[in-house]
Design a protein around this motif. Structure first.
Motif, PDB file in Angstrom:
ATOM      1  N   PRO A   1       0.810  -1.221   0.000  1.00  0.00           N
ATOM      2  CA  PRO A   1       0.000   0.000   0.000  1.00  0.00           C
ATOM      3  C   PRO A   1       0.840   1.266   0.000  1.00  0.00           C
ATOM      4  O   PRO A   1       0.332   2.346  -0.342  1.00  0.00           O
ATOM      5  CB  PRO A   1      -0.819  -0.125   1.296  1.00  0.00           C
ATOM      6  N   GLU A   2       2.105   1.149   0.362  1.00  0.00           N
ATOM      7  CA  GLU A   2       2.980   2.316   0.399  1.00  0.00           C
ATOM      8  C   GLU A   2       3.449   2.734  -0.993  1.00  0.00           C
ATOM      9  O   GLU A   2       3.958   3.843  -1.177  1.00  0.00           O
ATOM     10  CB  GLU A   2       4.202   2.037   1.288  1.00  0.00           C
ATOM     11  N   LYS A   3       3.252   1.867  -1.995  1.00  0.00           N
ATOM     12  CA  LYS A   3       3.695   2.179  -3.354  1.00  0.00           C
ATOM     13  C   LYS A   3       2.599   2.916  -4.126  1.00  0.00           C
ATOM     14  O   LYS A   3       1.411   2.810  -3.814  1.00  0.00           O
ATOM     15  CB  LYS A   3       4.082   0.890  -4.107  1.00  0.00           C
ATOM     16  N   THR A   4       3.017   3.659  -5.139  1.00  0.00           N
ATOM     17  CA  THR A   4       2.070   4.391  -5.983  1.00  0.00           C
ATOM     18  C   THR A   4       1.457   3.450  -7.012  1.00  0.00           C
ATOM     19  O   THR A   4       1.948   2.334  -7.244  1.00  0.00           O
ATOM     20  CB  THR A   4       2.777   5.535  -6.714  1.00  0.00           C
ATOM     21  N   GLU A   5       0.390   3.917  -7.672  1.00  0.00           N
ATOM     22  CA  GLU A   5      -0.243   3.114  -8.714  1.00  0.00           C
ATOM     23  C   GLU A   5       0.727   2.856  -9.869  1.00  0.00           C
ATOM     24  O   GLU A   5       0.747   1.751 -10.441  1.00  0.00           O
ATOM     25  CB  GLU A   5      -1.500   3.811  -9.234  1.00  0.00           C
ATOM     26  N   ALA A   6       1.556   3.847 -10.185  1.00  0.00           N
ATOM     27  CA  ALA A   6       2.555   3.649 -11.246  1.00  0.00           C
ATOM     28  C   ALA A   6       3.542   2.557 -10.865  1.00  0.00           C
ATOM     29  O   ALA A   6       3.941   1.739 -11.707  1.00  0.00           O
ATOM     30  CB  ALA A   6       3.298   4.961 -11.518  1.00  0.00           C
ATOM     31  N   GLU A   7       3.927   2.514  -9.595  1.00  0.00           N
ATOM     32  CA  GLU A   7       4.857   1.480  -9.131  1.00  0.00           C
ATOM     33  C   GLU A   7       4.192   0.105  -9.149  1.00  0.00           C
ATOM     34  O   GLU A   7       4.841  -0.905  -9.486  1.00  0.00           O
ATOM     35  CB  GLU A   7       5.353   1.820  -7.732  1.00  0.00           C
ATOM     36  N   HIS A   8       2.901   0.045  -8.802  1.00  0.00           N
ATOM     37  CA  HIS A   8       2.183  -1.221  -8.870  1.00  0.00           C
ATOM     38  C   HIS A   8       2.154  -1.748 -10.305  1.00  0.00           C
ATOM     39  O   HIS A   8       2.386  -2.949 -10.538  1.00  0.00           O
ATOM     40  CB  HIS A   8       0.749  -1.059  -8.365  1.00  0.00           C
ATOM     41  N   ARG A   9       1.891  -0.893 -11.247  1.00  0.00           N
ATOM     42  CA  ARG A   9       1.814  -1.319 -12.650  1.00  0.00           C
ATOM     43  C   ARG A   9       3.186  -1.704 -13.185  1.00  0.00           C
ATOM     44  O   ARG A   9       3.310  -2.628 -14.005  1.00  0.00           O
ATOM     45  CB  ARG A   9       1.157  -0.226 -13.493  1.00  0.00           C
ATOM     46  N   GLN A  10       4.206  -1.011 -12.749  1.00  0.00           N
ATOM     47  CA  GLN A  10       5.560  -1.393 -13.149  1.00  0.00           C
ATOM     48  C   GLN A  10       5.926  -2.772 -12.590  1.00  0.00           C
ATOM     49  O   GLN A  10       6.506  -3.612 -13.289  1.00  0.00           O
ATOM     50  CB  GLN A  10       6.575  -0.357 -12.670  1.00  0.00           C
ATOM     51  N   LEU A  11       5.564  -3.010 -11.329  1.00  0.00           N
ATOM     52  CA  LEU A  11       5.797  -4.325 -10.727  1.00  0.00           C
ATOM     53  C   LEU A  11       5.026  -5.409 -11.474  1.00  0.00           C
ATOM     54  O   LEU A  11       5.531  -6.519 -11.674  1.00  0.00           O
ATOM     55  CB  LEU A  11       5.371  -4.317  -9.264  1.00  0.00           C
ATOM     56  N   ALA A  12       3.801  -5.107 -11.885  1.00  0.00           N
ATOM     57  CA  ALA A  12       3.000  -6.072 -12.632  1.00  0.00           C
ATOM     58  C   ALA A  12       3.687  -6.445 -13.933  1.00  0.00           C
ATOM     59  O   ALA A  12       3.746  -7.624 -14.303  1.00  0.00           O
ATOM     60  CB  ALA A  12       1.606  -5.507 -12.904  1.00  0.00           C
ATOM     61  N   ARG A  13       4.234  -5.449 -14.643  1.00  0.00           N
ATOM     62  CA  ARG A  13       4.941  -5.745 -15.896  1.00  0.00           C
ATOM     63  C   ARG A  13       6.179  -6.604 -15.639  1.00  0.00           C
ATOM     64  O   ARG A  13       6.469  -7.538 -16.402  1.00  0.00           O
ATOM     65  CB  ARG A  13       5.320  -4.436 -16.594  1.00  0.00           C
ATOM     66  N   ARG A  14       6.906  -6.305 -14.575  1.00  0.00           N
ATOM     67  CA  ARG A  14       8.085  -7.111 -14.239  1.00  0.00           C
ATOM     68  C   ARG A  14       7.671  -8.531 -13.868  1.00  0.00           C
ATOM     69  O   ARG A  14       8.369  -9.498 -14.203  1.00  0.00           O
ATOM     70  CB  ARG A  14       8.855  -6.454 -13.096  1.00  0.00           C
TER      71      ARG A  14
END
Length: 282
Positions: free
Chosen positions: A43-56
């Motif tokens: 929850p501490e990460k931004t939505e952009a970081e969540h989507r980047q993690l999803a791509r990885r």
């Protein structure tokens, strides 16, 4: 699948890039589940970081798929070069004492290479606990892959019976202990990544009943196609252990959380790990 499995690993990694693109941008494979899991876990990460993690994650998952296919042709020498065990003595020292062990892994890194490569590293049978697949073709295909280096398999339902029948036969029993219980009743609940999480309690019962030392298996990606397996003893098999206290499962959960935070993209986020909710008793 058999034809694809015959391709050299570098070509399979080329196929993995195609699979990555299809899953991440065309099919959007289980994207809702992946993003929901990432948002709740970090929850501490931004939505952009969540989507980047999803791509990885999708890239890792695509590579994992072709690495599993490659097992069909992998030689023992190739597996030994690609999977290293820097502190294997954690297991072998216990084996020298004449003990069997319980090894707890997770859906991190490439868990399918661990049973097959682990069998090559040990002087006793490596026995994997598994859940048969509903599709008969894929179940047979995966069974052959997992046992091709000499490892054995036992179904989750038959584990206790197998251990009782083979009590005097030295072995390393391997379980992926992060799976979501099909029925959360009478399971152990604890916090994992900010969420109430149910765990199977078989590890506590097996260790207590058969006096098994328990080892946590940390599967760490070194680079593409290379893994390091770091072992950590959770229980010595000698101390008093009350299975109802779930000491081993709690220690496993803490080690798993540490590993996921260390390499979040290498975990299996497409699985509905938190589909069950904890009942609040008033």
């Amino acid at each position: 699948m058999r034809a694809l499995a015959a391709l050299p690993l570098p070509l399979l990694y080329g196929l993995a890039e195609v699979l990555y693109f299809l899953m991440a941008y065309v099919l959007r494979y289980r994207q809702r589940v992946v993003l929901e899991n990432l948002r709740n876990s970090f929850p501490e990460k931004t939505e952009a970081e969540h989507r980047q993690l999803a791509r990885r994650f999708y890239r890792h998952f695509a590579q994992l798929m072709v690495e599993i296919l490659w097992l069909r042709q992998a030689t023992p020498a190739q597996l030994n070069r690609r999977v290293e065990y820097p502190n294997k003595h954690i297991i072998t020292d216990r084996l020298k004492e004449g003990k069997s062990l319980l090894a707890l892994g997770s859906h991190a890194g490439n868990w399918e290479w661990i049973l097959t490569s682990g069998q090559l590293q040990l002087d006793v049978p490596a026995v994997g606990v598994y859940q048969p697949l509903n599709n008969a073709f894929f179940d047979e295909f995966m069974y052959k892959l997992r046992t091709r280096t000499g490892a054995e398999l036992v179904t989750m339902r038959e584990t206790i019976r197998f251990m009782a029948a083979n009590r005097n036969r030295q072995k390393v029993l391997s379980m992926l202990s992060d799976q979501s219980p099909s029925n959360p009743t009478n399971r152990y609940w604890t916090q994992l990544l900010h969420q109430d999480t149910a765990f199977y309690t078989g590890a506590d019962r097996l260790a207590a009943h058969f006096q098994l030392p328990v080892v946590y298996v940390s599967i760490q990606r070194v680079k593409r196609g290379r893994y390091r397996v770091v072992l950590e003893e959770l229980f010595d098999g000698q101390s008093a252990l009350d299975p109802d206290q779930h000491q081993i499962t709690e220690a496993f959960a803490r080690a798993l959380e540490r590993d996921i935070r260390r390499a979040p993209a290498d975990y299996l986020w497409s699985h509905r790990r938190w589909k069950h909710k904890r009942e609040i008793v008033n």
